[in-house]
Design a protein around this motif. Sequence first.
Motif, PDB file in Angstrom:
ATOM      1  N   ARG A   9       0.831  -1.205   0.000  1.00  0.00           N
ATOM      2  CA  ARG A   9       0.000   0.000   0.000  1.00  0.00           C
ATOM      3  C   ARG A   9       0.870   1.261   0.000  1.00  0.00           C
ATOM      4  O   ARG A   9       0.592   2.218  -0.735  1.00  0.00           O
ATOM      5  CB  ARG A   9      -0.904  -0.004   1.231  1.00  0.00           C
ATOM      6  N   ASP A  10       1.912   1.280   0.841  1.00  0.00           N
ATOM      7  CA  ASP A  10       2.772   2.467   0.926  1.00  0.00           C
ATOM      8  C   ASP A  10       3.508   2.709  -0.393  1.00  0.00           C
ATOM      9  O   ASP A  10       3.692   3.861  -0.806  1.00  0.00           O
ATOM     10  CB  ASP A  10       3.778   2.307   2.066  1.00  0.00           C
ATOM     11  N   ARG A  11       3.929   1.638  -1.050  1.00  0.00           N
ATOM     12  CA  ARG A  11       4.594   1.788  -2.344  1.00  0.00           C
ATOM     13  C   ARG A  11       3.642   2.393  -3.380  1.00  0.00           C
ATOM     14  O   ARG A  11       4.035   3.256  -4.175  1.00  0.00           O
ATOM     15  CB  ARG A  11       5.107   0.432  -2.825  1.00  0.00           C
ATOM     16  N   LEU A  12       2.388   1.959  -3.364  1.00  0.00           N
ATOM     17  CA  LEU A  12       1.395   2.498  -4.289  1.00  0.00           C
ATOM     18  C   LEU A  12       1.064   3.961  -3.958  1.00  0.00           C
ATOM     19  O   LEU A  12       0.827   4.774  -4.857  1.00  0.00           O
ATOM     20  CB  LEU A  12       0.125   1.653  -4.253  1.00  0.00           C
ATOM     21  N   ASP A  13       1.043   4.284  -2.665  1.00  0.00           N
ATOM     22  CA  ASP A  13       0.812   5.681  -2.268  1.00  0.00           C
ATOM     23  C   ASP A  13       1.877   6.594  -2.860  1.00  0.00           C
ATOM     24  O   ASP A  13       1.586   7.708  -3.311  1.00  0.00           O
ATOM     25  CB  ASP A  13       0.815   5.806  -0.739  1.00  0.00           C
ATOM     26  N   LYS A  14       3.118   6.109  -2.862  1.00  0.00           N
ATOM     27  CA  LYS A  14       4.219   6.922  -3.382  1.00  0.00           C
ATOM     28  C   LYS A  14       4.114   7.117  -4.892  1.00  0.00           C
ATOM     29  O   LYS A  14       4.724   8.040  -5.441  1.00  0.00           O
ATOM     30  CB  LYS A  14       5.558   6.283  -3.036  1.00  0.00           C
ATOM     31  N   GLN A  15       3.365   6.231  -5.552  1.00  0.00           N
ATOM     32  CA  GLN A  15       3.164   6.368  -6.992  1.00  0.00           C
ATOM     33  C   GLN A  15       2.043   7.352  -7.324  1.00  0.00           C
ATOM     34  O   GLN A  15       1.744   7.581  -8.497  1.00  0.00           O
ATOM     35  CB  GLN A  15       2.838   5.002  -7.612  1.00  0.00           C
ATOM     36  N   GLY A  16       1.408   7.919  -6.307  1.00  0.00           N
ATOM     37  CA  GLY A  16       0.391   8.937  -6.524  1.00  0.00           C
ATOM     38  C   GLY A  16      -1.030   8.430  -6.580  1.00  0.00           C
ATOM     39  O   GLY A  16      -1.949   9.207  -6.911  1.00  0.00           O
ATOM     40  N   LEU A  17      -1.270   7.147  -6.256  1.00  0.00           N
ATOM     41  CA  LEU A  17      -2.642   6.624  -6.258  1.00  0.00           C
ATOM     42  C   LEU A  17      -3.416   7.192  -5.070  1.00  0.00           C
ATOM     43  O   LEU A  17      -2.841   7.423  -4.006  1.00  0.00           O
ATOM     44  CB  LEU A  17      -2.638   5.102  -6.174  1.00  0.00           C
ATOM     45  N   PRO A  18      -4.720   7.420  -5.224  1.00  0.00           N
ATOM     46  CA  PRO A  18      -5.540   7.816  -4.080  1.00  0.00           C
ATOM     47  C   PRO A  18      -5.479   6.755  -2.988  1.00  0.00           C
ATOM     48  O   PRO A  18      -5.297   5.565  -3.278  1.00  0.00           O
ATOM     49  CB  PRO A  18      -6.947   7.935  -4.670  1.00  0.00           C
ATOM     50  N   PRO A  19      -5.628   7.153  -1.708  1.00  0.00           N
ATOM     51  CA  PRO A  19      -5.511   6.187  -0.607  1.00  0.00           C
ATOM     52  C   PRO A  19      -6.421   4.970  -0.744  1.00  0.00           C
ATOM     53  O   PRO A  19      -5.991   3.836  -0.516  1.00  0.00           O
ATOM     54  CB  PRO A  19      -5.871   7.028   0.625  1.00  0.00           C
ATOM     55  N   THR A  20      -7.682   5.190  -1.124  1.00  0.00           N
ATOM     56  CA  THR A  20      -8.606   4.070  -1.252  1.00  0.00           C
ATOM     57  C   THR A  20      -8.187   3.114  -2.359  1.00  0.00           C
ATOM     58  O   THR A  20      -8.248   1.888  -2.209  1.00  0.00           O
ATOM     59  CB  THR A  20     -10.037   4.572  -1.514  1.00  0.00           C
ATOM     60  N   ALA A  21      -7.722   3.674  -3.472  1.00  0.00           N
ATOM     61  CA  ALA A  21      -7.264   2.837  -4.578  1.00  0.00           C
ATOM     62  C   ALA A  21      -6.024   2.052  -4.175  1.00  0.00           C
ATOM     63  O   ALA A  21      -5.875   0.875  -4.541  1.00  0.00           O
ATOM     64  CB  ALA A  21      -6.982   3.704  -5.796  1.00  0.00           C
ATOM     65  N   SER A  22      -5.116   2.687  -3.435  1.00  0.00           N
ATOM     66  CA  SER A  22      -3.921   1.986  -2.973  1.00  0.00           C
ATOM     67  C   SER A  22      -4.279   0.822  -2.060  1.00  0.00           C
ATOM     68  O   SER A  22      -3.721  -0.276  -2.176  1.00  0.00           O
ATOM     69  CB  SER A  22      -2.993   2.959  -2.235  1.00  0.00           C
ATOM     70  N   SER A  23      -5.211   1.063  -1.152  1.00  0.00           N
ATOM     71  CA  SER A  23      -5.616   0.013  -0.223  1.00  0.00           C
ATOM     72  C   SER A  23      -6.309  -1.141  -0.950  1.00  0.00           C
ATOM     73  O   SER A  23      -6.031  -2.314  -0.690  1.00  0.00           O
ATOM     74  CB  SER A  23      -6.557   0.595   0.841  1.00  0.00           C
ATOM     75  N   PHE A  24      -7.215  -0.795  -1.875  1.00  0.00           N
ATOM     76  CA  PHE A  24      -7.910  -1.843  -2.625  1.00  0.00           C
ATOM     77  C   PHE A  24      -6.921  -2.676  -3.440  1.00  0.00           C
ATOM     78  O   PHE A  24      -6.974  -3.905  -3.445  1.00  0.00           O
ATOM     79  CB  PHE A  24      -8.956  -1.225  -3.551  1.00  0.00           C
ATOM     80  N   THR A  25      -6.008  -2.006  -4.126  1.00  0.00           N
ATOM     81  CA  THR A  25      -5.036  -2.717  -4.959  1.00  0.00           C
ATOM     82  C   THR A  25      -4.116  -3.581  -4.108  1.00  0.00           C
ATOM     83  O   THR A  25      -3.770  -4.703  -4.496  1.00  0.00           O
ATOM     84  CB  THR A  25      -4.210  -1.722  -5.778  1.00  0.00           C
ATOM     85  N   SER A  26      -3.725  -3.079  -2.945  1.00  0.00           N
ATOM     86  CA  SER A  26      -2.891  -3.860  -2.039  1.00  0.00           C
ATOM     87  C   SER A  26      -3.597  -5.136  -1.607  1.00  0.00           C
ATOM     88  O   SER A  26      -3.022  -6.228  -1.647  1.00  0.00           O
ATOM     89  CB  SER A  26      -2.525  -3.017  -0.812  1.00  0.00           C
ATOM     90  N   GLY A  27      -4.860  -5.014  -1.201  1.00  0.00           N
ATOM     91  CA  GLY A  27      -5.612  -6.191  -0.783  1.00  0.00           C
ATOM     92  C   GLY A  27      -5.799  -7.190  -1.913  1.00  0.00           C
ATOM     93  O   GLY A  27      -5.651  -8.396  -1.722  1.00  0.00           O
ATOM     94  N   ALA A  28      -6.111  -6.689  -3.111  1.00  0.00           N
ATOM     95  CA  ALA A  28      -6.322  -7.577  -4.255  1.00  0.00           C
ATOM     96  C   ALA A  28      -5.024  -8.275  -4.657  1.00  0.00           C
ATOM     97  O   ALA A  28      -5.012  -9.476  -4.961  1.00  0.00           O
ATOM     98  CB  ALA A  28      -6.878  -6.781  -5.431  1.00  0.00           C
ATOM     99  N   PHE A  29      -3.914  -7.527  -4.665  1.00  0.00           N
ATOM    100  CA  PHE A  29      -2.617  -8.121  -5.028  1.00  0.00           C
ATOM    101  C   PHE A  29      -2.205  -9.189  -4.022  1.00  0.00           C
ATOM    102  O   PHE A  29      -1.760 -10.284  -4.394  1.00  0.00           O
ATOM    103  CB  PHE A  29      -1.555  -7.027  -5.107  1.00  0.00           C
ATOM    104  N   ASN A  30      -2.353  -8.890  -2.736  1.00  0.00           N
ATOM    105  CA  ASN A  30      -1.984  -9.870  -1.717  1.00  0.00           C
ATOM    106  C   ASN A  30      -2.853 -11.122  -1.818  1.00  0.00           C
ATOM    107  O   ASN A  30      -2.372 -12.232  -1.591  1.00  0.00           O
ATOM    108  CB  ASN A  30      -2.128  -9.243  -0.327  1.00  0.00           C
ATOM    109  N   SER A  31      -4.106 -10.930  -2.161  1.00  0.00           N
ATOM    110  CA  SER A  31      -4.994 -12.075  -2.339  1.00  0.00           C
ATOM    111  C   SER A  31      -4.508 -12.976  -3.467  1.00  0.00           C
ATOM    112  O   SER A  31      -4.543 -14.200  -3.362  1.00  0.00           O
ATOM    113  CB  SER A  31      -6.408 -11.588  -2.629  1.00  0.00           C
ATOM    114  N   LEU A  32      -4.047 -12.354  -4.543  1.00  0.00           N
ATOM    115  CA  LEU A  32      -3.517 -13.137  -5.660  1.00  0.00           C
ATOM    116  C   LEU A  32      -2.296 -13.940  -5.244  1.00  0.00           C
ATOM    117  O   LEU A  32      -2.174 -15.133  -5.553  1.00  0.00           O
ATOM    118  CB  LEU A  32      -3.161 -12.192  -6.812  1.00  0.00           C
ATOM    119  N   VAL A  33      -1.400 -13.291  -4.507  1.00  0.00           N
ATOM    120  CA  VAL A  33      -0.181 -13.957  -4.044  1.00  0.00           C
ATOM    121  C   VAL A  33      -0.513 -15.129  -3.126  1.00  0.00           C
ATOM    122  O   VAL A  33       0.137 -16.176  -3.168  1.00  0.00           O
ATOM    123  CB  VAL A  33       0.739 -12.942  -3.318  1.00  0.00           C
ATOM    124  N   ILE A  34      -1.544 -14.967  -2.305  1.00  0.00           N
ATOM    125  CA  ILE A  34      -1.929 -16.010  -1.346  1.00  0.00           C
ATOM    126  C   ILE A  34      -2.704 -17.134  -2.014  1.00  0.00           C
ATOM    127  O   ILE A  34      -2.467 -18.322  -1.773  1.00  0.00           O
ATOM    128  CB  ILE A  34      -2.774 -15.385  -0.213  1.00  0.00           C
TER     129      ILE A  34
END
Length: 294
Positions: free
Chosen positions: A193-218
């Motif tokens: 999430r923090d890495r995505l925040d640094k790329q300029g994504l809105p906080p909600t989008a960063s959080s959603f993408t983080s959760g979705a990406f981690n789900s894929l990895v798991i």
Amino acid sequence: MGQDLTVNTGDAATETNPAARFGSYLHGGTSGLLTTFATFPLYKTVFRQQLHSTLVREAVKQLYGEGLRKLYRGVAPPLLKQTLQGALLVGVQDTLQRRSSHLIAGRLPRPLLHAAAGVGSGVVEALVFTPFERVQNVLQNVKNDHRLPTRWSVLVCLGAEPLALGFYRALLPIIARNALGSGIYFGLKNPVRDRLDKQGLPPTASSFTSGAFNSLVISLPLYPLSVLVANMQAGVGEEEARGGVRACARRLWAAREQSVALLYRGGSLVILRSCVTWGITTAIYDRLERGSST
């Protein structure tokens, strides 16, 4: 893990504000309930694929032919499970993380501390919610419709069995799945999430993408464990419902014709459902955390 509802705790405002902590419990339970009800038809389609190794269109056709009433047969246990799970995982993870941070402050990077707390919460989750998953899987197995037509009949039948064959059937693979999944999720959630925040994504989008990406990895490496659990828990009192983990794994592998592709049949829907669910819950929790700290 199944494994699915988390919040980044350890924030000073959260620790000193009981209202904020209660709000996260309430929000977690509500989001778990609504998400489960909305995604249950997709879950049931996946379950049919895991159990009978059918194609998506065949599973959907079966469910459509059974009607709306049977479509939501078995929904009560996961609704209750996810509602309680949303509250339990937050509280357990918060307690483990805060207590361990006092004991090993500075000795571990924060992501590893989060991951260790996640493993602990995954084990607790498995111990508490395995009976719910067991009842759900029995109810969703169409072969049990005539012999075990009601939830009460399932509870009575499982209660007559030893715990290892009844309510706690498949406990070991569930502990492995939930502990590993929760540990990976907690460890990766904030860094991604923090890495995505640094790329300029809105906080909600960063959080959603983080959760979705981690789900894929798991989900990719742990999906076979979910298939094994579904097959171990679907039957009651039958010969195939009484083997150990190794025997059931060998039987499952033979039934899937020793094919990884057949073992992963239904995996695409599992991953899609999991990515959406984890993305939404991660965004909800991070939003709640930001609100409680202001």
